[in-house]
Design an enzyme around this catalytic site. Sequence first.
Site, short mmCIF file in Angstrom:
data_model
loop_
_atom_site.label_atom_id
_atom_site.label_comp_id
_atom_site.label_asym_id
_atom_site.label_seq_id
_atom_site.Cartn_x
_atom_site.Cartn_y
_atom_site.Cartn_z
N HIS A 23 4.10 15.80 16.22
CA HIS A 23 5.07 16.89 16.03
C HIS A 23 4.61 18.11 16.84
O HIS A 23 4.34 19.18 16.27
CB HIS A 23 5.23 17.26 14.54
CG HIS A 23 6.09 16.31 13.78
ND1 HIS A 23 6.10 16.24 12.40
CD2 HIS A 23 7.00 15.40 14.19
CE1 HIS A 23 6.98 15.33 12.02
NE2 HIS A 23 7.53 14.79 13.08
N HIS A 79 15.82 5.36 12.45
CA HIS A 79 15.58 6.81 12.47
C HIS A 79 15.67 7.29 13.92
O HIS A 79 15.19 6.61 14.83
CB HIS A 79 14.17 7.03 11.90
CG HIS A 79 13.68 8.44 11.84
ND1 HIS A 79 14.50 9.53 11.76
CD2 HIS A 79 12.41 8.92 11.82
CE1 HIS A 79 13.77 10.63 11.71
NE2 HIS A 79 12.49 10.29 11.75
N GLU A 81 14.36 10.06 15.31
CA GLU A 81 13.28 10.86 15.89
C GLU A 81 12.63 10.07 17.03
O GLU A 81 12.48 8.85 16.96
CB GLU A 81 12.25 11.24 14.80
CG GLU A 81 11.37 12.40 15.22
CD GLU A 81 10.60 13.04 14.05
OE1 GLU A 81 10.62 12.50 12.93
OE2 GLU A 81 9.96 14.09 14.29
N ASP A 83 9.84 9.38 18.24
CA ASP A 83 8.70 8.47 18.15
C ASP A 83 9.16 7.05 17.81
O ASP A 83 8.38 6.10 17.96
CB ASP A 83 7.64 8.95 17.15
CG ASP A 83 8.19 9.35 15.81
OD1 ASP A 83 9.35 9.80 15.73
OD2 ASP A 83 7.46 9.21 14.80
N HIS A 147 12.60 11.41 6.23
CA HIS A 147 12.56 12.86 6.11
C HIS A 147 13.59 13.57 6.98
O HIS A 147 13.55 14.82 7.07
CB HIS A 147 11.14 13.36 6.48
CG HIS A 147 10.80 13.12 7.93
ND1 HIS A 147 10.39 14.13 8.75
CD2 HIS A 147 10.84 12.03 8.72
CE1 HIS A 147 10.16 13.67 9.97
NE2 HIS A 147 10.43 12.38 9.96
N ASP A 166 9.53 5.85 8.32
CA ASP A 166 8.44 6.81 8.07
C ASP A 166 7.87 6.73 6.65
O ASP A 166 6.67 6.98 6.45
CB ASP A 166 8.93 8.24 8.33
CG ASP A 166 9.02 8.58 9.81
OD1 ASP A 166 8.27 7.99 10.61
OD2 ASP A 166 9.85 9.44 10.16
N TYR A 194 -0.04 12.41 5.04
CA TYR A 194 1.32 12.26 5.56
C TYR A 194 2.34 12.74 4.52
O TYR A 194 3.28 13.47 4.84
CB TYR A 194 1.57 10.79 5.91
CG TYR A 194 2.81 10.55 6.73
CD1 TYR A 194 2.74 10.50 8.12
CD2 TYR A 194 4.04 10.35 6.14
CE1 TYR A 194 3.86 10.28 8.89
CE2 TYR A 194 5.18 10.12 6.90
CZ TYR A 194 5.08 10.09 8.27
OH TYR A 194 6.20 9.87 9.03
N HIS A 227 4.63 3.79 10.95
CA HIS A 227 3.32 4.31 11.40
C HIS A 227 2.22 3.68 10.54
O HIS A 227 2.36 3.60 9.30
CB HIS A 227 3.22 5.83 11.20
CG HIS A 227 4.22 6.62 11.98
ND1 HIS A 227 4.15 6.78 13.34
CD2 HIS A 227 5.30 7.33 11.58
CE1 HIS A 227 5.15 7.55 13.75
NE2 HIS A 227 5.87 7.88 12.70
FE1 FEO Z 1 10.29 10.96 11.58
FE2 FEO Z 1 7.89 8.88 12.66
O1 FEO Z 1 9.38 9.95 12.85
#
Ligand code: FEO
Length: 400
Positions: A23, A79, A81, A83, A147, A166, A194, A227
């Site tokens: 981030h 998701h 995002e 990543d 999230h 996530d 996390y 992750h």
């Molecule tokens: Fe919310 Fe691992 O991206």
Amino acid sequence: MRKLVKNNVSWIGYLDWELETFHGDDYSIKNGSSQNAYLIEEEKTVLIDTVWTPHRFDFVENLKKEIDLKKIDFIVANHGECDHSGSLETILAEIPDTPVYCTANCVKSLEGQYGKRGWNFKVVKTGDSVDIGNGKKLVFVEMRMLHWPDSMSTYMTGDNILFSNDAFGQHYAVEELFNDKAEQSVLKHEAMKYFANILNPFAPILTKKLEEVVGFNLPFDIIAPSHGAIWRDDPLQIVNLYAEWAKAYQEDQVTVAYDTMWEGTAKVAHEIAAEIHRQSPDTVVKVFNVAKADKNEVMTEVFKSKAIAVGSPTVSNSILSSVAGWMEFLKQLKFKNKKAAAFGCYGWSGESVKLLQEMLGKAGFSVVPESIRPMWKATDVDLAAIPALVTSLLAQGGQS
Ligand code: FEO
């Protein structure tokens, strides 16, 4: 290189041992991380998520070594995002008509980031499913605000795998892939870090979502997050931990956080810590200079604490900028059921304690009225006020 998860399901992600921050620079990485993507090869071939943009070419090359991209029947984007979506553009450049299953919010997110490219979106909501052959199907569960507004999990029947994205993840590189192969104390710490630093603001939503997911009475053989380690040994352990953490979690711990100009406020911080130990020897006490300590690690300690004490000297009618930035982050994380006290030296104006008390109140802490506010160096009179502050901080009840 693919790694076997179970039967016809493989991990095909990116293991990042060298990542230092996430981030931007807002989240520290101490033990590596991974972006987990998964390949399902039943009668249908399905790619679940991708990896972060900088690794997109390696990811697609590796994928091509495993399968002909044209064999992919569809992609699930849990998701938006980057990543997890960061390789979509590269893959879809080669197989442009491939359906992408995702939530309506994820379409907005992907088009917002990558532009309106005419991708073949298939919008899904909770309970929608798609057959993948061999008697198995994928069932989608929206995870709104866990999230991001677009977040989703995907459950694979037959093999009973929850691709949770996530949720339940950790920034932790585990070459052997699975939770039972990970160093257990690191795994738990990284999962908690996390949660505390990313998911805690959404804890009330999480509690409801966990009840909904558990209410489906689905068997969970594996929880495969996007992750870190994959939970195959007692996968419900992380669901149970999340349920516990989401309910204003605390341990018998107090964290003292401060910055100092000429060691005056530092001395008060350490005197407060010593007094906590004097009054409550079993309570864990941790002390951090927030200008020097890793803020994500400190917030993990705050997450575990039942109370905190925050100190800054007065500077230019305010507080030190290091503490101001830290307080802003503290507010964002929306901790609940914790007490707080303020302290800090001054020389002539002395606003810091009152400002800290106001900030702590706005951050959701129950602020005790006692404070330590020495003019110049703490005198014996100043220090004599510490026991009452600590007694108040350690007292049960009266918490917001
Ligand atoms: Fe919310 Fe691992 O991206």
